[in-house]
Enzyme design. Structure first.
Site, mmCIF file in Angstrom:
data_model
loop_
_atom_site.group_PDB
_atom_site.id
_atom_site.type_symbol
_atom_site.label_atom_id
_atom_site.label_comp_id
_atom_site.label_asym_id
_atom_site.label_seq_id
_atom_site.Cartn_x
_atom_site.Cartn_y
_atom_site.Cartn_z
ATOM 1 N N ASP A 54 -40.249 21.891 58.209
ATOM 2 C CA ASP A 54 -39.031 22.560 58.673
ATOM 3 C C ASP A 54 -38.087 22.843 57.515
ATOM 4 O OD1 ASP A 54 -37.226 23.605 60.480
ATOM 5 O OD2 ASP A 54 -37.205 21.851 61.785
ATOM 6 N N ASP B 149 -36.564 28.681 67.990
ATOM 7 C CA ASP B 149 -36.114 27.516 68.756
ATOM 8 C C ASP B 149 -35.825 27.907 70.201
ATOM 9 O OD1 ASP B 149 -36.376 25.590 66.873
ATOM 10 O OD2 ASP B 149 -34.297 25.624 66.207
#
Ligand code: GLA
Length: 725
Positions: free
Chosen positions: A477, A547
């Site tokens: 990430d 997301d």
């Protein structure tokens, strides 16, 4: 293979892909390199008549009093600032004397078999390729530009990159060094870009190409949620399967610029490369600089033809992972299930329930290390938090494995929290400008990975964790952009190299990781889809798309993503409702259907979702197993866009041999008083008879008359139709 020719008589280079031709020519003496043509394939090699296309108004040797008329209108193959090209250019070079003038003349060329790799950068590969290298040179300052053009035998893409070599005696400063420029001459052109923000990435936007400059860029140190390093120039009539499209996809994950410049003569210069804003690269004599590579695609079959070429190119010539052609394990990720509030017990409970439903891997997301109880601390402290994971990581992983599941883990290797042991020990490892307090993003700083001791430390942390247990997947990430650019070790005249050096350091780290763990399944991520680009695909076969897991929001995100990137790389998960980002509730089946378009998984607390939803998971697992390889490897056709029609979304994939197809239809809104629609399919064999659950018809009737779909009561209702022969 004979795809690249130098036609000496006409001083022309002709490059042919399966369906397109690209032509450039040498003009005048010393010779300039002009771009003559890019478009539908021209079979004839006698292309001398095209030499007049440029209308160059007299070359400098015959009209020296008006050289500027020439330089201001000539279709330079690699345009340079400073000597009379007043348009948007690809290169700007400053000398030690402070002058920024450069003029490039042809100095030679060679044609090689194969496709060279790019030093430290992601790049397409393959043996069945041919490469043309044309060298241009500025005789005064000694700069050489080697223009690389590669074509693969099985692809319609043209791969380009540039290597800049300082062949002079003094240092040179590259203030702008784009990867590619080419021209399109048409009056009805539109520019397509993929734009958005966090949680709504890669929405498709089309605008008429107007006079002047138009384009997108990122100065965030990542390719960004806001703009994708991809543009396309379209004919005004370009639709899904008709009209012309010129795609330009940059294989790079950092700062970029991609756009078009329309001059007064209606010529459109299309360009892409590293964004010049935060860029200045010092080249000592003998040094070279390699620009990231760009993939150009010309399609006469509209957007669909372009997408399919990119999908094939990236599947066959860019993604390297051992996992690229394998059925990926169905994962369950605990982020939306628990956020930071979890321990081994909770994870094992999720894994236990997941195993019963046929899920194959548990991914432990953010929060398993150091003092990480929320997103304000502990990034950089990659030691297992034993308060949460009692008995340590190995115990948890063994427990998960014993349930029959693989285990995956989340890292954010590039970051450090101010409240962390790492930052307290090495505050100077964070990127900052001396004397200026660097801005925080999600309460974190970015590590200066350009410093070898920093990236070595990060790599050690990663391997210590990965070697400590049977970890088979990593989610890498990156949750904030780069700002306040400063590196302690770069001298002032090289500070402008920082952003690109940072990107090279990230690539080097990921390369080291996949070399050490060739079987590891790596998924890139950046606050969702902030680094969803071709560059990242060279290291990871899948990228977390967004997301935003809301099934309806995902339609636009996935449609935009699939315009360029293969479905096999699009991370898509089923989450709980009401959706955590939009608050919207959609049926569980619909969420499953939308997630089937990519690398399938779950992002929910399976122990707490409604029992009727849980009961649907084994059925979805079965659908994934049945259809995923077709979805991942088939030819993709976009049939309906909800963004355009406001009611339905539909796409399909067709197997290479056209014996099988899967149609995904989603009725976002019920359409009153209309009852049914004829959904026109695509890509089928017109003569073959196709069967599906409710009927049978020949390919031609399904494509030209359409497949009858009855509207269903209610909104957000999906339907999958499997066609076989
Ligand atoms: C990013 C990712 C999410 C999750 C969180 C964890 O936002 O996109 O999927 O991993 O970070 O902090």
């Amino acid at each position: 293979m004979d795809r690249i020719k130098y036609i000496e008589k006409w001083r022309m280079f002709k490059l042919d892909t399966q369906h397109s031709s690209y032509i450039c020519a040498l003009v005048d003496e010393p010779a300039y390199l002009a771009q003559i043509y890019y478009g539908r394939r021209i079979s004839d090699d006698d292309v001398r008549s095209l030499a007049s296309i440029g209308d160059w108004g007299g070359v400098p040797s015959s009209n020296p009093r008006d050289k500027l008329t020439f330089t201001d209108s000539y279709p330079f193959e690699y345009p340079v600032s400073g000597c009379g090209d007043f348009r948007e250019t690809a290169l700007r070079v400053r000398t030690e004397s402070g002058h920024a003038a450069c003029e490039l003349f042809y100095s030679g060329h060679r044609i090689e078999e194969g496709k060279p790799s790019l030093e430290g950068l992601p790049a397409t590969f393959g043996d069945n390729a041919q490469t043309l290298i044309i060298t241009l040179k500025d005789p005064l300052i000694g700069l050489e530009a080697e223009l690389y053009y590669s074509v693969f035998e099985d692809s319609d893409a043209l791969i380009r990159s540039v290597k800049l070599v300082n062949g002079g005696k003094d240092a040179l400063y590259l203030e702008r060094a784009l990867s590619v420029a080419f021209e399109i001459r048409r009056t009805d052109a539109e520019l397509l870009t993929l734009n958005g923000a966090w949680a709504r990435e890669r929405h498709i936007q089309r605008n008429p190409v107007a006079y002047g400059y138009q384009g997108v860029f990122s100065r965030r140190g990542e390719s960004s949620h806001q703009h994708n390093p991809f543009i396309a120039v379209l004919s005004g009539d370009c639709r899904q399967e008709q009209g012309e499209a010129y795609g330009l996809s940059l294989c790079y994950s950092g700062n970029f610029r991609a756009g078009v410049f329309k001059d007064p003569f209606e010529r459109i210069r299309v360009m892409a490369g590293i964004d010049p804003e935060d860029f200045c690269w010092k080249l000592e004599p003998g040094d070279h600089f390699t620009c990231p590579e760009a993939a150009l695609v010309y399609s006469a079959q509209g957007l669909g033809g372009m997408s399919r070429t990119y999908h094939d190119l990236y599947r066959d010539h860019l993604i390297r992972s051992a996992w690229k052609d394998r059925l990926r394990p169905i994962l369950i990720n605990n982020w939306e299930a628990t956020y930071f509030d979890f321990d081994s017990e909770k994870l094992l409970a999720i894994a236990k329930e997941a195993a019963k439903s046929g899920i194959e891997m548990l991914v432990m997301d953010d929060g398993w290390f150091g003092n990480r109880y929320d997103d304000n601390r502990a990034l950089g402290d990659w030691q297992v938090n034993e308060e949460k994971l009692k008995g340590g990581l190995k115990k948890l992983v063994d427990g998960v494995n014993a349930l029959g599941l693989k285990f995956g883990i989340w890292f954010e290797p590039e970051m450090v929290s101010p409240d962390s042991e790492l930052y307290r020990a090495h505050p100077d490892w964070a990127i900052a400008v001396p004397g200026r307090k660097a801005g925080l993003g999600r309460n974190q700083y970015v590590l200066d990975l350009t410093r070898p001791e920093v990236s070595e430390h990060v790599f050690r942390c990663l391997t210590e964790v990965l070697d400590s247990a049977n970890i088979e997947y990593v989610k890498w990430d990156m949750n904030r952009p780069l700002s306040d650019l400063g590196s302690l070790e770069l001298p002032p005249e090289r500070m402008g190299e920082f952003s690109h050096r940072y990107m090279l350091a990230v690539y080097a780290l990921q390369e080291k990781l996949i070399k050490r763990y060739p079987e590891l399944l790596l998924e890139n991520c950046s606050g969702g889809g902030g680094r969803f680009d071709a560059g990242m695909l060279y290291y990871s076969p899948q990228i977390w798309c967004s997301d935003d897991t809301d099934a309806i929001e995902r339609l636009a995100i996935q449609e935009g993503t699939a315009l360029v990137y293969p479905l096999s790389c699009m991370g898509a998960h089923v989450s709980d409702c009401p959706n955590h980002i939009t608050g919207r509730s959609t049926p569980f089946e619909t969420r499953g259907q939308v997630a089937l378009a990519g690398t399938f998984g779950y992002e929910l607390d399976i122990t707490r979702i409604p029992a009727e939803d849980r009961a649907r998971i084994p059925g979805q697992v079965e659908l994934y197993k049945k259809y995923h390889m077709l979805i991942a490897q088939g030819d993709y056709y976009r049939l309906e866009s909800y963004g355009e029609n406001g009611a339905v979304d539909a796409w399909m994939v067709v197997s290479r041999d056209k014996s099988e197809a899967l149609v995904s239809f989603l009725q976002v809104k019920n359409v009153p008083n209309k009852y049914w629609m004829g959904l026109k399919l695509a890509g089928l064999d017109p003569e073959r008879l196709y069967r599906w659950e409710e009927g049978e018809a020949h390919g031609d009737s399904l494509m030209y008359a359409g497949l009858m779909i009855h509207y269903m009561p209610g909104d957000f209702r999906g339907k999958l139709i499997h066609l076989t022969t």
